[in-house]
Design an enzyme around this catalytic site. Structure first.
Site, PDB file in Angstrom:
ATOM      1  N   GLY A   1       0.811  -1.216   0.000  1.00  0.00           N
ATOM      2  CA  GLY A   1       0.000   0.000   0.000  1.00  0.00           C
ATOM      3  C   GLY A   1       0.840   1.261   0.000  1.00  0.00           C
ATOM      4  O   GLY A   1       1.339   1.688   1.053  1.00  0.00           O
TER       5      GLY A   1
ATOM      6  N   GLU B   1       3.148   1.330 -11.138  1.00  0.00           N
ATOM      7  CA  GLU B   1       4.606   1.284 -10.930  1.00  0.00           C
ATOM      8  C   GLU B   1       5.298   2.486 -11.573  1.00  0.00           C
ATOM      9  O   GLU B   1       6.423   2.387 -12.058  1.00  0.00           O
ATOM     10  CB  GLU B   1       5.201  -0.003 -11.522  1.00  0.00           C
ATOM     11  CG  GLU B   1       4.609  -1.252 -10.944  1.00  0.00           C
ATOM     12  CD  GLU B   1       5.377  -1.769  -9.757  1.00  0.00           C
ATOM     13  OE1 GLU B   1       6.277  -1.059  -9.278  1.00  0.00           O
ATOM     14  OE2 GLU B   1       5.048  -2.872  -9.315  1.00  0.00           O
TER      15      GLU B   1
HETATM   16  P1  TGC Z   1      12.893  12.071  -4.601  1.00  0.00           P
HETATM   17  O1  TGC Z   1      13.158  13.371  -3.932  1.00  0.00           O
HETATM   18  O2  TGC Z   1      13.449  11.811  -5.955  1.00  0.00           O
HETATM   19  O3  TGC Z   1      13.399  10.885  -3.651  1.00  0.00           O
HETATM   20  C1  TGC Z   1      12.973  10.813  -2.299  1.00  0.00           C
HETATM   21  C2  TGC Z   1      14.044  10.067  -1.530  1.00  0.00           C
HETATM   22  O4  TGC Z   1      14.141   8.732  -2.020  1.00  0.00           O
HETATM   23  C3  TGC Z   1      15.472   8.504  -2.515  1.00  0.00           C
HETATM   24  N1  TGC Z   1      15.333   7.657  -3.684  1.00  0.00           N
HETATM   25  C4  TGC Z   1      15.658   6.376  -3.715  1.00  0.00           C
HETATM   26  N2  TGC Z   1      16.212   5.588  -2.800  1.00  0.00           N
HETATM   27  C5  TGC Z   1      16.431   4.302  -3.122  1.00  0.00           C
HETATM   28  N3  TGC Z   1      16.091   3.792  -4.312  1.00  0.00           N
HETATM   29  C6  TGC Z   1      15.512   4.550  -5.268  1.00  0.00           C
HETATM   30  N4  TGC Z   1      15.158   4.037  -6.430  1.00  0.00           N
HETATM   31  C7  TGC Z   1      15.266   5.911  -4.992  1.00  0.00           C
HETATM   32  N5  TGC Z   1      14.731   6.938  -5.666  1.00  0.00           N
HETATM   33  C8  TGC Z   1      14.772   7.994  -4.862  1.00  0.00           C
HETATM   34  C9  TGC Z   1      16.036   9.866  -2.810  1.00  0.00           C
HETATM   35  O5  TGC Z   1      17.425   9.862  -2.776  1.00  0.00           O
HETATM   36  C10 TGC Z   1      15.435  10.676  -1.686  1.00  0.00           C
HETATM   37  O6  TGC Z   1      16.155  10.385  -0.513  1.00  0.00           O
HETATM   38  P2  TGC Z   1      16.354  11.488   0.644  1.00  0.00           P
HETATM   39  O7  TGC Z   1      17.206  10.810   1.652  1.00  0.00           O
HETATM   40  O8  TGC Z   1      16.993  12.653  -0.043  1.00  0.00           O
HETATM   41  O9  TGC Z   1      14.973  11.811   1.133  1.00  0.00           O
HETATM   42  O10 TGC Z   1      11.338  11.812  -4.571  1.00  0.00           O
HETATM   43  P3  TGC Z   1      10.137  12.632  -5.229  1.00  0.00           P
HETATM   44  O11 TGC Z   1       9.120  12.827  -4.170  1.00  0.00           O
HETATM   45  O12 TGC Z   1      10.641  13.842  -5.968  1.00  0.00           O
HETATM   46  O13 TGC Z   1       9.535  11.577  -6.254  1.00  0.00           O
HETATM   47  C11 TGC Z   1      10.176  11.159  -7.363  1.00  0.00           C
HETATM   48  C12 TGC Z   1       9.239  10.286  -8.220  1.00  0.00           C
HETATM   49  C13 TGC Z   1       8.111  11.093  -8.843  1.00  0.00           C
HETATM   50  C14 TGC Z   1      10.107   9.713  -9.320  1.00  0.00           C
HETATM   51  C15 TGC Z   1       8.666   9.153  -7.355  1.00  0.00           C
HETATM   52  O14 TGC Z   1       7.804   9.629  -6.408  1.00  0.00           O
HETATM   53  C16 TGC Z   1       7.947   8.113  -8.177  1.00  0.00           C
HETATM   54  O15 TGC Z   1       8.576   7.170  -8.657  1.00  0.00           O
HETATM   55  N6  TGC Z   1       6.589   8.219  -8.343  1.00  0.00           N
HETATM   56  C17 TGC Z   1       5.789   7.174  -8.994  1.00  0.00           C
HETATM   57  C18 TGC Z   1       4.988   6.450  -7.950  1.00  0.00           C
HETATM   58  C19 TGC Z   1       4.862   4.999  -8.232  1.00  0.00           C
HETATM   59  O16 TGC Z   1       5.573   4.398  -9.031  1.00  0.00           O
HETATM   60  N7  TGC Z   1       3.940   4.337  -7.531  1.00  0.00           N
HETATM   61  C20 TGC Z   1       3.814   2.927  -7.653  1.00  0.00           C
HETATM   62  C21 TGC Z   1       2.904   2.396  -6.588  1.00  0.00           C
HETATM   63  S1  TGC Z   1       3.004   0.642  -6.383  1.00  0.00           S
HETATM   64  C22 TGC Z   1       2.280   0.019  -7.739  1.00  0.00           C
HETATM   65  O17 TGC Z   1       1.893   0.652  -8.652  1.00  0.00           O
HETATM   66  C23 TGC Z   1       2.168  -1.457  -7.745  1.00  0.00           C
HETATM   67  S2  TGC Z   1       1.345  -2.135  -9.102  1.00  0.00           S
HETATM   68  C24 TGC Z   1       1.934  -3.688  -8.947  1.00  0.00           C
HETATM   69  C25 TGC Z   1       1.292  -4.696  -9.773  1.00  0.00           C
HETATM   70  O18 TGC Z   1       0.083  -4.927  -9.686  1.00  0.00           O
HETATM   71  O19 TGC Z   1       2.074  -5.380 -10.489  1.00  0.00           O
HETATM   72  P1  FAD Z   2      -1.901  10.525 -11.202  1.00  0.00           P
HETATM   73  O1  FAD Z   2      -0.666  10.582 -10.394  1.00  0.00           O
HETATM   74  O2  FAD Z   2      -3.055  11.364 -10.788  1.00  0.00           O
HETATM   75  O3  FAD Z   2      -1.521  10.850 -12.715  1.00  0.00           O
HETATM   76  C1  FAD Z   2      -2.506  11.195 -13.683  1.00  0.00           C
HETATM   77  C2  FAD Z   2      -1.760  11.675 -14.939  1.00  0.00           C
HETATM   78  O4  FAD Z   2      -0.982  12.821 -14.616  1.00  0.00           O
HETATM   79  C3  FAD Z   2      -0.783  10.641 -15.474  1.00  0.00           C
HETATM   80  O5  FAD Z   2      -0.794  10.669 -16.881  1.00  0.00           O
HETATM   81  C4  FAD Z   2       0.562  11.124 -14.968  1.00  0.00           C
HETATM   82  O6  FAD Z   2       1.651  10.711 -15.808  1.00  0.00           O
HETATM   83  C5  FAD Z   2       0.355  12.628 -15.006  1.00  0.00           C
HETATM   84  N1  FAD Z   2       1.264  13.291 -14.083  1.00  0.00           N
HETATM   85  C6  FAD Z   2       1.271  13.226 -12.720  1.00  0.00           C
HETATM   86  N2  FAD Z   2       2.277  13.968 -12.223  1.00  0.00           N
HETATM   87  C7  FAD Z   2       2.938  14.491 -13.279  1.00  0.00           C
HETATM   88  C8  FAD Z   2       4.076  15.333 -13.429  1.00  0.00           C
HETATM   89  N3  FAD Z   2       4.784  15.766 -12.364  1.00  0.00           N
HETATM   90  N4  FAD Z   2       4.454  15.689 -14.674  1.00  0.00           N
HETATM   91  C9  FAD Z   2       3.790  15.227 -15.770  1.00  0.00           C
HETATM   92  N5  FAD Z   2       2.696  14.432 -15.693  1.00  0.00           N
HETATM   93  C10 FAD Z   2       2.283  14.082 -14.462  1.00  0.00           C
HETATM   94  N6  FAD Z   2      -0.443   1.268  -6.113  1.00  0.00           N
HETATM   95  C11 FAD Z   2       0.053   0.681  -4.977  1.00  0.00           C
HETATM   96  O7  FAD Z   2       0.551   1.346  -4.086  1.00  0.00           O
HETATM   97  N7  FAD Z   2      -0.014  -0.675  -4.838  1.00  0.00           N
HETATM   98  C12 FAD Z   2      -0.557  -1.490  -5.767  1.00  0.00           C
HETATM   99  O8  FAD Z   2      -0.574  -2.713  -5.610  1.00  0.00           O
HETATM  100  C13 FAD Z   2      -1.110  -0.894  -6.953  1.00  0.00           C
HETATM  101  N8  FAD Z   2      -1.749  -1.655  -7.881  1.00  0.00           N
HETATM  102  C14 FAD Z   2      -2.388  -1.047  -8.923  1.00  0.00           C
HETATM  103  C15 FAD Z   2      -3.210  -1.811  -9.754  1.00  0.00           C
HETATM  104  C16 FAD Z   2      -3.907  -1.201 -10.792  1.00  0.00           C
HETATM  105  C17 FAD Z   2      -4.817  -2.007 -11.654  1.00  0.00           C
HETATM  106  C18 FAD Z   2      -3.763   0.190 -11.019  1.00  0.00           C
HETATM  107  C19 FAD Z   2      -4.494   0.859 -12.141  1.00  0.00           C
HETATM  108  C20 FAD Z   2      -2.969   0.938 -10.185  1.00  0.00           C
HETATM  109  C21 FAD Z   2      -2.291   0.336  -9.118  1.00  0.00           C
HETATM  110  N9  FAD Z   2      -1.550   1.107  -8.204  1.00  0.00           N
HETATM  111  C22 FAD Z   2      -1.019   0.514  -7.083  1.00  0.00           C
HETATM  112  C23 FAD Z   2      -1.533   2.552  -8.314  1.00  0.00           C
HETATM  113  C24 FAD Z   2      -0.592   3.093  -9.375  1.00  0.00           C
HETATM  114  O9  FAD Z   2       0.744   3.001  -8.988  1.00  0.00           O
HETATM  115  C25 FAD Z   2      -1.002   4.526  -9.678  1.00  0.00           C
HETATM  116  O10 FAD Z   2      -2.233   4.463 -10.388  1.00  0.00           O
HETATM  117  C26 FAD Z   2       0.044   5.297 -10.451  1.00  0.00           C
HETATM  118  O11 FAD Z   2       1.203   5.483  -9.686  1.00  0.00           O
HETATM  119  C27 FAD Z   2      -0.485   6.658 -10.948  1.00  0.00           C
HETATM  120  O12 FAD Z   2      -1.142   7.340  -9.941  1.00  0.00           O
HETATM  121  P2  FAD Z   2      -2.615   7.957 -10.213  1.00  0.00           P
HETATM  122  O13 FAD Z   2      -3.471   6.868 -10.753  1.00  0.00           O
HETATM  123  O14 FAD Z   2      -3.047   8.628  -8.964  1.00  0.00           O
HETATM  124  O15 FAD Z   2      -2.407   9.002 -11.361  1.00  0.00           O
END
Ligand code: TGC
Ligand code: FAD
Length: 406
Positions: free
Chosen positions: A151, A385
């Site tokens: 989460g 992701e």
């Molecule tokens: P930022 O300031 O860049 O970094 C915050 C702190 O984290 C450190 N850091 C890392 N450390 C270890 N490994 C990495 N890969 C790291 N990347 C960054 C960084 O050095 C910093 O450390 P500190 O000590 O200075 O605080 O963070 P930001 O808030 O500007 O965010 C950057 C951004 C936008 C790239 C990041 O928030 C991001 O990747 N957002 C996307 C969110 C996302 O991917 N959510 C996924 C949710 S889980 C999911 O979707 C599961 S689906 C699974 C499935 O069903 O298969």
């Molecule tokens: P938003 O962040 O609201 O983004 C909406 C749009 O705005 C996107 O096109 C994005 O690229 C754009 N955008 C946002 N910020 C910027 C920026 N700075 N610059 C340019 N464009 C921007 N999450 C978990 O934690 N655990 C899970 O197991 C998990 N499973 C998932 C399963 C499914 C089926 C789905 C659909 C999602 C899941 N997620 C999970 C959540 C997923 O990681 C998020 O949906 C994803 O990170 C995007 O967040 P959001 O949907 O709130 O979109």
């Protein structure tokens, strides 16, 4: 009798048989070890036996086949890189990638179940947990006795998880957790959740929350057109008393969940390639069999163009994940390198699914072929992701040194 694959009985027969073989235009198999090939063939056999014959029905009915969790445990799909002493597979990252590729070749939702369990639940417990936590949770998660979820995302904080509002307070003998997570894969059936929440100083920590803790609920999200065979839901925490021993002690800050995402995004880069190869192979076979204007449609230049471009992108993507896997094995892969591979491979998989859908004509929209299901699944994979554009910005930051996220 007509040899057209539009004949429903023939299509059903070919679906049940699942004759998939992967394309290997650049002999990338020569780069794999015998063990890698053995793992691939055993997972492929499993997918052909346990997923392919049923997946269209599960997806059409939006049904998550819970018994697959135990079966994934039996074949070693959960935590392939986690050491053997905790029930993991003790394998390398190429093996992990191959497992994700073969499972997603069957269905992205099935791969979601496996990659969440391995990379997003077992990995943080292994990496950031103490020995008691590792011993308590990892063997049960590896065997599929327990299902886990991760989460991070909240209703108002998706791409920007650092803004999360889910929080916990130190109550002396326990923590009190409040907040909500959204879009959580596996949540409605999960026994344990690795939850990211802020302490009273605003620092992010991981907590292990168990089903049955009063105030913890996991409502299911209905009406998805994507990942229909995967179960998705919310995590709601209403004054949940979390024992202090459930805090992951060895890392805090956003970097902790982002490290988990590195591992899962790597698996997705391989997985999406699996879906792309399934679409390509199905289109290649269909084009050879489908007759229009007195010839197989494979004889038309425009169809050949589509197939040639698909194979080109698949070959590039195969090389990309193989090299990335070697870097992962050496501990040298960086987050931007992983972003490039996740972004590229999911993008090309979606493009290939769309082109393959066209080659299948009207049949491409039905469940007789896997194309439309892969295409709809990949619409989630391109968003979760880290979205396509967030990975672009991670690369932009790497190239320029200037973060453009906010
Ligand atoms: P930022 O300031 O860049 O970094 C915050 C702190 O984290 C450190 N850091 C890392 N450390 C270890 N490994 C990495 N890969 C790291 N990347 C960054 C960084 O050095 C910093 O450390 P500190 O000590 O200075 O605080 O963070 P930001 O808030 O500007 O965010 C950057 C951004 C936008 C790239 C990041 O928030 C991001 O990747 N957002 C996307 C969110 C996302 O991917 N959510 C996924 C949710 S889980 C999911 O979707 C599961 S689906 C699974 C499935 O069903 O298969
Ligand atoms: P938003 O962040 O609201 O983004 C909406 C749009 O705005 C996107 O096109 C994005 O690229 C754009 N955008 C946002 N910020 C910027 C920026 N700075 N610059 C340019 N464009 C921007 N999450 C978990 O934690 N655990 C899970 O197991 C998990 N499973 C998932 C399963 C499914 C089926 C789905 C659909 C999602 C899941 N997620 C999970 C959540 C997923 O990681 C998020 O949906 C994803 O990170 C995007 O967040 P959001 O949907 O709130 O979109």
């Amino acid at each position: 009798m007509s040899s057209s694959p539009t004949s429903s009985s023939k299509a059903k027969k070919s679906l049940k048989q699942d004759v998939y073989e992967h394309p290997d235009f650049y002999k990338i198999d020569d780069l794999l070890t015998e063990e890698h090939k053995l793992i691939r063939s055993s997972i492929r056999d499993f997918v052909k036996r346990e997923i392919s014959p049923f997946i269209e029905d599960w997806a059409q009915r939006a049904f998550f086949p819970y018994e697959i969790v135990r079966k994934f445990g039996e074949i070693g799909a959960f935590g392939p890189t986690i050491p053997l002493e905790y029930g993991g597979g003790g394998m390398d990252y190429i093996s992990y990638g191959i497992i994700m590729q073969e499972i997603e070749r069957g269905d992205s939702g099935m791969r979601s179940t496996a990659s969440v369990q391995g990379s997003l639940v077992m990995y943080p417990i292994y990496k950031f947990g103490n020995e008691a936590q590792r011993k308590k949770y990892l063997p049960k998660l590896a065997s599929g006795e327990w299902l886990g979820c991760f989460g991070l995302t909240e209703p108002d904080h998706g791409s920007n998880p650092s803004g999360m509002v889910t929080n916990f307070k130190d109550m002396g003998d326990h923590y009190l957790l409040n907040g909500a997570k959204m879009w959580i894969s596996n949540s409605p059936k999960a026994d344990v959740a690795v939850v990211w929440a802020k302490d009273e100083k605003g620092r992010i920590h991981g907590l292990i929350v168990e089903r049955g803790m009063p105030g913890f609920t996991t409502p299911e999200t209905h009406g998805k057109w994507s990942l229909r065979a995967s179960t998705t839901g919310e995590l709601v925490f209403d004054n949940v008393k979390v024992p202090k021993e459930n805090l992951l002690p060895n890392k805090s800050g956003l970097g902790a969940p982002l490290m988990c995402l590195d591992s899962a995004r790597y698996g997705i880069a391989w997985g999406a390639l699996g879906a792309a190869m399934d679409c390509y192979e199905s289109a290649r076979r269909y084009a050879a069999e489908r007759i229009q204007f007195g010839k197989p449609i494979a004889s038309f230049q425009l169809v050949q163009k589509k197939l040639s471009e698909m194979l080109t992108e698949i070959t590039k993507a195969q090389l990309l994940v193989w090299r990335l896997g070697m870097l992962m094995n050496e501990g040298k892969a960086t987050t931007p390198q992983i972003s490039l591979a996740k972004r590229n491979n999911v993008h090309i998989a979606l493009q290939i699914a769309r082109e393959a859908r066209q080659i299948h004509g009207g049949m491409g929209i039905t469940g007789e072929y896997p194309i439309m299901r892969h295409m709809m699944n990949l619409e989630s994979v391109v968003t979760y992701e880290g979205t396509h554009d967030i990975h672009l910005l991670i690369l932009g930051n790497e190239i320029t040194g200037i973060p453009a996220f906010n």
